[in-house]
Design an enzyme around this catalytic site. Structure first.
Site, PDB file in Angstrom:
ATOM      1  N   ASP A 146       0.860  -1.172   0.000  1.00 33.68           N
ATOM      2  CA  ASP A 146       0.000   0.000   0.000  1.00 33.68           C
ATOM      3  C   ASP A 146       0.907   1.236   0.000  1.00 33.68           C
ATOM      4  O   ASP A 146       2.081   1.151   0.373  1.00 33.68           O
ATOM      5  CB  ASP A 146      -0.867  -0.051   1.270  1.00 33.68           C
ATOM      6  CG  ASP A 146      -1.675   1.204   1.468  1.00 33.68           C
ATOM      7  OD1 ASP A 146      -2.244   1.721   0.496  1.00 33.68           O
ATOM      8  OD2 ASP A 146      -1.747   1.674   2.631  1.00 33.68           O
ATOM      9  N   ASP A 193      -0.126   5.003   0.991  1.00 26.34           N
ATOM     10  CA  ASP A 193      -0.331   5.949   2.095  1.00 26.34           C
ATOM     11  C   ASP A 193      -0.263   5.240   3.442  1.00 26.34           C
ATOM     12  O   ASP A 193      -1.033   4.327   3.702  1.00 26.34           O
ATOM     13  CB  ASP A 193      -1.693   6.634   1.955  1.00 26.34           C
ATOM     14  CG  ASP A 193      -1.809   7.404   0.644  1.00 26.34           C
ATOM     15  OD1 ASP A 193      -0.849   8.105   0.293  1.00 26.34           O
ATOM     16  OD2 ASP A 193      -2.854   7.288  -0.017  1.00 26.34           O
TER      17      ASP A 193
HETATM   18 MG   LIG Z   1      -2.860   3.067   3.731  1.00 22.22          MG
END
Ligand SMILES: [Mg+2]
Length: 246
Positions: A16, A18
Site C-alpha cells: 500500500d 499511504d
Molecule cells: Mg494506507
C-alpha cells in the site's frame, strides 16, 4: 522465515502507499476533516457532530476509493447525497463533489507541505529487491504516481495498481481484494505466494479476502489489536522490525 521476516515461499510483495511507503495518512485525514466538517456545519439535526480524524478516518475512509469513503462516512451519520458525476465541482452537494473537494485540499497540502517517505520502508524495499522478490504498489489513490515521484520511490515497483488503473479496469477498491489480486496477476505470482503490506483495516480485509500468503499490518497510530482482528498475520510499527538488515 526468511531474513526479510516473511515465509520462505513468498515470491512477491504488494505494498500500500499511504501510511506504508509515505507519511500521507495524516495529510489525508486532515483533508477529509476539513471537507466533512464544512459540509456537516451546513446540515441540521442529529448526526452532524464533527468528523473524527482518528476513529471515523480508520473506520470509513482510510484505504478506500474516494467516493466509497464519502458514501461510507455519510451513511454512518444517516446522510444520503446524490452520486453526481466525477466531473462535479468541489462545491457540489454530491458524493463526487465532496470527494473532489477533499482531493483539492489534499493536493494543496501535498504541494505546500511536501510528502515524506518512511525511511524504514525504503530500506526494506531495497532489501526486498536485493533478494529478487517482485514488487507492486497497490493504492486507491489517483495521485499515486505523483506521490511516488515526489519521494523518489517509483523505481522500487515492478507493477502499479492505483486509483487510475483501477478505474480503467473497473476494479472495486479495498476492502475488496481485486486491486491486490490484479497486482499479483500482473507479477505472475499466485496470491498464496504474495505478501500484502497495509496500514488500513480495509487493507487487512482485502488481504484476508484475497487468500494472500502473508499479511503485514503497519501500526502507525496504535491500532495493532484492530489490525490483528481484521486478519493481519503479523503487526509491526516499522518494516525494519521485520528484518531486511544486510
Ligand atoms: Mg494506507
Amino acid at each position: 522465515m526468511t531474513q526479510l521476516g516473511l515465509p520462505d515461499d513468498i515470491q512477491a510483495c504488494l505494498f500500500d502507499l499511504d501510511g506504508v511507503v509515505t507519511k500521507t495518512a495524516v495529510v489525508h485525514a486532515a483533508a477529509w476533516k476539513e471537507t466533512f466538517d464544512a459540509f456537516l456545519r451546513a446540515q441540521e439535526g442529529p448526526g452532524t457532530r464533527p468528523f473524527d480524524a482518528v476513529a471515523d478516518y480508520d473506520e470509513y475512509v482510510d484505504g478506500r476509493p474516494r467516493a466509497d469513503g464519502v458514501r461510507a462516512f455519510l451513511d454512518s451519520r444517516g446522510i444520503h447525497l446524490p452520486e453526481g458525476t466525477p466531473g462535479d465541482p468541489p462545491d457540489a452537494p454530491t458524493v463526487h463533489g465532496l470527494g473532489n473537494r477533499k482531493n483539492e485540499l489534499l493536493l494543496e497540502r501535498i504541494r505546500t507541505g511536501g510528502v515524506e517517505a518512511y525511511e524504514g520502508t525504503l530500506r526494506y524495499l531495497e532489501a526486498v529487491r536485493a533478494e529478487g522478490l517482485r514488487t507492486a504498489i497497490v493504492s486507491s489513490s489517483a495521485n499515486c504516481r505523483d506521490v511516488l515521484r515526489a519521494v523518489g520511490a517509483e523505481h522500487f515497483f515492478d507493477v502499479r495498481i492505483d486509483g487510475v488503473v483501477a478505474a480503467e479496469r473497473r476494479l472495486p477498491g479495498k476492502p475488496h481484494p481485486d486491486t491486490f489480486l490484479a497486482a499479483a496477476h500482473d507479477l505472475g505470482v499466485e496470491p498464496s505466494r504474495a505478501a500484502v503490506f497495509e496500514d488500513a483495516l480495509a487493507g487487512m480485509d482485502a488481504g484476508r479476502a484475497g487468500g494472500f500468503g502473508y499479511v503485514v499490518g503497519l501500526d502507525r497510530v496504535g491500532q495493532g489489536d484492530a489490525l490483528y482482528a481484521h486478519g493481519a498475520s503479523v503487526v509491526v510499527k516499522d518494516l525494519t522490525e521485520l528484518g531486511g538488515k544486510r
